[in-house]
Design a protein around this motif. Structure first.
Motif: not given
Length: 444
Positions: A126-128, A146-148, A154-158
């Motif tokens: 899961a994403a943070p 980091v960008v990848d 990370a885009s699946r969270g805030l």
């Protein structure tokens, strides 16, 4: 005066001017290159350390502060970290592509709690719930992982982009078609590369739903408080603001701030600090067990941002901060004599430090946690030991209100201005002397 004579005089004047500027410019160039290499330089002797990551408590949201293998801005990392930690409501981790020691701006070495793979294993893929993205060195080799990860995970969270960490968030495509903000000093560099973003100035943060971006450095405190409002409660955010003594909390929305631009006196001060002071001045920072993360940011950040000194982390091999970060000092008390000043964030100096500093003739200053926001004593110390313009410049960079500070110290940066003036005079005298000798030889 005929035309040929006029041309000779103009040429002589230009030659003298070039001679006056040559030495100061050369020293400035060497100093600038040296300081930029120093900012994120790893230690000469790699750290060898093992530390257990913090436990994961079921039911709590997970927040991570991500740093690259090439480092990150110390203030951008430490300020939101302590705000989130102060709530006691998150599983909070410092993460990086790999779990190995990383250097933050100014020579502060830290050990991430988890690498990306270990975080994925701990969260079951899961994403943070929230990812804090600080400023990192602009280096494609360390940016790409980091960008990848921001794009894919990370885009699946805030996502909270702090300061010029917005560059990485934009590189990941998470700001396309959105409003966003960043550090006022860096926006002119970031915005042209990302015309797909509607960049805003003069505001602490911009919240567009699943992405929040903040202004410079201490505006990250407001961005982190906004995260607490959204994921915990507004009352928890107010409690966290009181816990860190942040005076500018704006419940429920972003406060406006002045739209800043760099002035010519500030440009000159920046060059003087970068080319001259940073090469001759080292500030030691005594790191003790349980030191606050914001206290560390206040000790390291101002000097690194205004380029007025290099900082040296002093302490035992491994230190745990107030909320569990693993910090790895580079020097022991035997190196106090290599500094011109030692700061003690969060407390009084130990008897051992006072003895070592007294023997070496090095002054020691505490940055106390006395109920004020810790950047108050830090900037006051900078003014007293350097000069008031440098402290005001640091406050402006940190987006902290200099009008609220009681700054006293030298009113002009003489210690930085005198060296280039002396070099200019030396170059001028040498050139004039050579010119006189040349004329005498021709006369003979």
């Amino acid at each position: 005066m005929n035309r040929a004579s006029l041309i000779r005089r103009i040429a002589a004047g230009l030659g003298l001017l070039a001679a006056a500027l040559a030495l100061p410019a050369a020293v400035l160039g060497v100093g600038a290159v040296g300081f930029e290499r120093y900012r994120y330089a790893p230690p000469e002797q790699p750290h060898s350390v093992a530390a257990d990551p913090p436990a994961h408590i079921a039911g709590r949201p997970t927040a991570v502060v991500v740093i690259g293998n090439g480092g990150a801005n110390a203030a951008d990392v430490l300020a939101p970290y302590e705000v989130l930690a102060a709530t006691g409501a998150f599983n909070l981790y410092l993460v990086a592509p790999e779990r190995r020691p990383v250097t933050l701006l100014g020579g502060l070495d830290v050990l991430p709690d988890l690498g990306f793979a270990e975080l994925a294993e701990r969260l079951g893929g899961a994403a943070p719930d929230v990812t804090v993205v600080p400023e990192m060195p602009n280096d494609r080799s360390t940016d790409v992982p980091v960008v990848d990860w921001l794009r894919d995970t990370a885009s699946r969270g805030l996502v909270l982009g702090v300061c010029s960490g917005a560059r990485l968030v934009a590189d990941a495509g998470l700001l396309t078609g959105r409003e966003a903000t960043s550090h006022w000093y860096r926006l002119n560099e970031i915005a042209p590369g990302h015309p797909e973003v509607n960049w805003r100035r003069g505001i602490r943060y911009v919240d567009t739903g699943d992405v929040i971006t903040t202004g410079g450095l201490l505006s990250s405190v407001d961005g982190a408080l906004r995260v607490v409002e959204r994921l915990v409660s507004e009352s928890a955010a107010a409690d966290a603001a009181r816990a860190v003594h942040w005076p500018y909390y704006s419940p429920g929305g972003a406060a406006e701030i002045p739209i800043s631009e760099i002035t010519w006196p500030e440009r000159l001060l920046h060059l003087v600090n970068l080319g001259y002071r940073s090469q001759t001045t080292t500030v030691g920072v005594m790191i003790t067990e349980g030191v606050g993360e914001l206290e560390l940011a206040a000790a390291f950040g101002p000097y690194a941002e205004v380029r007025s000194a290099r900082t040296l982390a002093i302490g035992p091999d491994t230190v745990r901060t107030k909320h569990g970060l693993t910090v790895l000092p580079r020097a022991g008390l035997d190196q106090v004599g290599s500094t011109g000043l030692v700061l003690v964030p969060g407390g009084r100096p130990s008897a051992e430090l006072e003895t070592a500093a007294g023997t070496a003739g090095v002054p020691v200053r505490s940055l106390p946690g006395d109920g004020r926001f810790v950047f108050d004593p830090a900037l006051e110390t900078l003014a007293a030991t350097s000069d008031v313009p440098t402290a005001r410049w640091a406050a402006k960079i940190f987006e902290y209100a200099p009008a609220d500070l009681q700054l006293s110290g030298p009113a002009f940066p003489w210690s930085g201005v005198l060296p280039p003036l002396v070099l200019a005079a030396a170059g001028l005298l040498a050139s004039a002397g050579g010119f006189v000798l040349l004329r005498r030889r021709r006369a003979r």
